[in-house]
Design an enzyme around this catalytic site. Sequence first.
Site, PDB file in Angstrom:
ATOM      1  N   ASP A   1     -10.757 -17.048 -23.418  1.00 37.92           N
ATOM      2  CA  ASP A   1      -9.883 -16.427 -22.423  1.00 37.92           C
ATOM      3  C   ASP A   1      -9.390 -17.510 -21.458  1.00 37.92           C
ATOM      4  O   ASP A   1      -9.876 -18.640 -21.464  1.00 37.92           O
ATOM      5  CB  ASP A   1     -10.614 -15.290 -21.697  1.00 37.92           C
TER       6      ASP A   1
ATOM      7  N   GLU B   1      -7.047  -6.849 -13.581  1.00 37.13           N
ATOM      8  CA  GLU B   1      -8.284  -7.630 -13.622  1.00 37.13           C
ATOM      9  C   GLU B   1      -9.067  -7.516 -12.306  1.00 37.13           C
ATOM     10  O   GLU B   1      -9.097  -6.473 -11.679  1.00 37.13           O
ATOM     11  CB  GLU B   1      -7.974  -9.089 -14.004  1.00 37.13           C
TER      12      GLU B   1
END
Length: 832
Positions: free
Chosen positions: A315, A509
């Site tokens: 990521d 997020e």
Amino acid sequence: MISNPQFARFAATSLFLLAATACSDATSTPWPTATPELDAETEAFVDNVLQRMSLEQKVGQIIQAEIQHVSPEDVREFGLGSVLNGGGSFPGLDRRASIADWTALASRFQDASRQPMAEGLPVIPVLWGTDAVHGHNNVFGATIYPHNIGLGASRNTALVQAIARATAADVAATGIDWTFAPTLAVARDLRWGRAYESFSSNPELVTELGRAAVIGIQGPPGADWLGEARVLATAKHFVGDGGTHQGIDQGDTRLSEQRLAEIHGLPYGAALEAGAQTVMASFSSWNGRKLHGHDYLLTEILKERMGFDGFVIGDWNGHGQIPGCSVTDCLPALEAGVDMFMVPEDWREFRTTMLEHARNGRVPMDRLDDAVRRILRVKKRAGLFDGPTEGAAALPETQAHAALARRAVRESLVLLKNNDQVLPIDPGQRILIVGDGADDIGKQSGGWTLDWQGVTETNESFPNGQSIYQGIAEQVRRAGGQVHLGEAGAAEFDPDTVIVVVGEDPYAEGQGDVSTLEFQPGSREALDMLERLGALDAPIATVFLSGRPLWVNPELNRSDAFIAAWLPGTEGGGVADVVLADENGQVQHAPVGKLSFSWPAAPMPNPAGEFPTLFDFGFGLAYGEVPALGALPEDAMAPRAESTAEDADIVLFDGSASAPWRIMLRDAAAETLVDASGQIARTSGPAALTITPTDRKIQGDARRISWPGNTEDAVLLSTEESVDLRPLRDRSAAIAFDIRLESEPPHPISLAVECGESCAGSVALTDDLGTLPTREWQSVHVALKCFESAGADLSRVSSVFAMSADGPVELSLADIRIEPEGAGGATLGCDG
Ligand code: BGC
Ligand code: BGC
């Protein structure tokens, strides 16, 4: 559709798993497995390519860079394996980039990577990945579908598969080969800012819908697998992303291996079986250890035990979070099993250090070869070696996609309350629609929509979308009824029914993490409005927009009907289809959504760490069948927040600007202001001022700003209604910010406080900044009184921060704030 007997099956399976927990031993943890099928021809091809590759090419293949920070020429020169566009990143920094712009950039990357190589080195086409997580959501004009939480409520695997297929077709039409979807998180704590990316808290439901998504994106294994209008899928984020302690993003999932496997691992078995070609490692940790460095989970479990033969993508700079690693140097992640590194900005330095490690014998060559082999295998399977992904001139089947999205909206709505059968509403009536979600397509779409954090401006960002209000108004007018938007004039309008649309503002997020599940803690904004509307003496139906179930007892009490609408996306008309009856008073579409998470009865967990339940998993009313919902307790409400105007610690910008300030670019040549509330923006002209995201403390909390040449362009924090800063000056406050100089001195930069047309106090920072080191974050401040002595009228400030430079200058800014003068950091500006 998953019908009631199947719920029973889910429940039964869960019980079975619980029972299994009690009596299994650690060696037989229930990780699901898939049966990979290596195809001899593909493997021979891959081996042949691998044998001919240089070390530089191998290191290049394991790197993925971001399109704002890498050019097609770089891809060719360094043989990079992949590029991505981050959330809110567009070709040419243009958020309205056309399909032709996307396709053209994709072709440039493709062509660059496909040029013949010297000395018999193999040609390896590049892969482009994007976050198409609810439609092709970075693309202007694309259909945006409900976020996964809404699809989870639909429980309709065929629908999820159709949406995934339609999204893949859109992605392929822009010449892009790969989407970072589906998210297979099993969110267990709704305080997590990514709960809406999760289909459900139930592992079996996530498994069913996740499998459908993978098949929709890549095509069914066998027929049409990775065919023309299909792209590569990513099962993410492996593993335990939804299980972190208190729902903290990128946090720690503390569980036995048994529980980790049966809750969070379960969906991966089905995804791999369905052929998912890439798996993204999670930012989170398992029992204190980061997944990016977890060789046991990435290599032994995922690759060896579960049989994953595609590649693991890291990521966004996730490797940099492993102890002992930095973003630009991280061997342990490669050793642990990450095959491709997402190093959006700093890929050059990463490449240099990785090559150095390799040349000095520190890289286990089998591991590097294995990573490259996996990447080549996926590229081969995806057909990249057979020719580039051909983009199209336009997105395909846009009407059919919009109709599909509208159907998804209808099927995702969950009816929680319907006292006196207020719904469906007769469209021939006088209908008042209010609330900040009523006519705001950005708000109804949530995060990961055009911008990473979601859109905060107008409906014009969605040329093909429809707000909830627009959808209702269309049908009401057609039926001869009347609609009125907004509270102003409500009493005179004298409504028969009131529809209120409120909910969470967009986030993505960690920026969406919350500490309490109370909707609007410390504020009575929505409640006060509901009470004012209550005085109109018409039934109130609330449509609630949110990325998760929240504690809304007070709002439920003040509404006669209440619908959880999640984050429906661009097709607001789907709400009208359910909420309104047809012209003959008949139900158009009955509500069919069922909660895929339980709904909290309290804003905070009990001492055992669990939230008590108001509506169970699987709850959802139908029209007509309902007992009324009585008054619910409200005593858990947080007290109204006291205003803290007293202290001089004010955040102006920390990744986004704080109200009333807005971040803008002043385009001097065009004499216009450019909204920069998204992550990237630019002024016009050849030496345009550009702004792109970068990271200081958390992802995306900083901005990198570049003045390539001499313009009068400025980056501003401004407001329409001027603000009086004299009280803060009297308390000796300063404008403080963190800065990282990206270019070498001199830095001909000035900072001003502006006070309307031709009124400003500007302070030259050039000399002071010349003394700071480059490429290092520094905290600095300029006293408010400096701006005043330079001519600013602090009684009517229009821009609290106006920075301009006589380029070429490049710098990054973070954490712009007002604080007491002596709070620390270097003092810039005037002397004393
Ligand atoms: C997110 C991923 C995403 C990636 C690329 C990360 O911050 O965690 O889900 O795919 O960025 O945008
Ligand atoms: C990416 C996110 C990332 C953020 C940080 C976005 O463009 O999509 O994944 O976390 O930028 O800057």
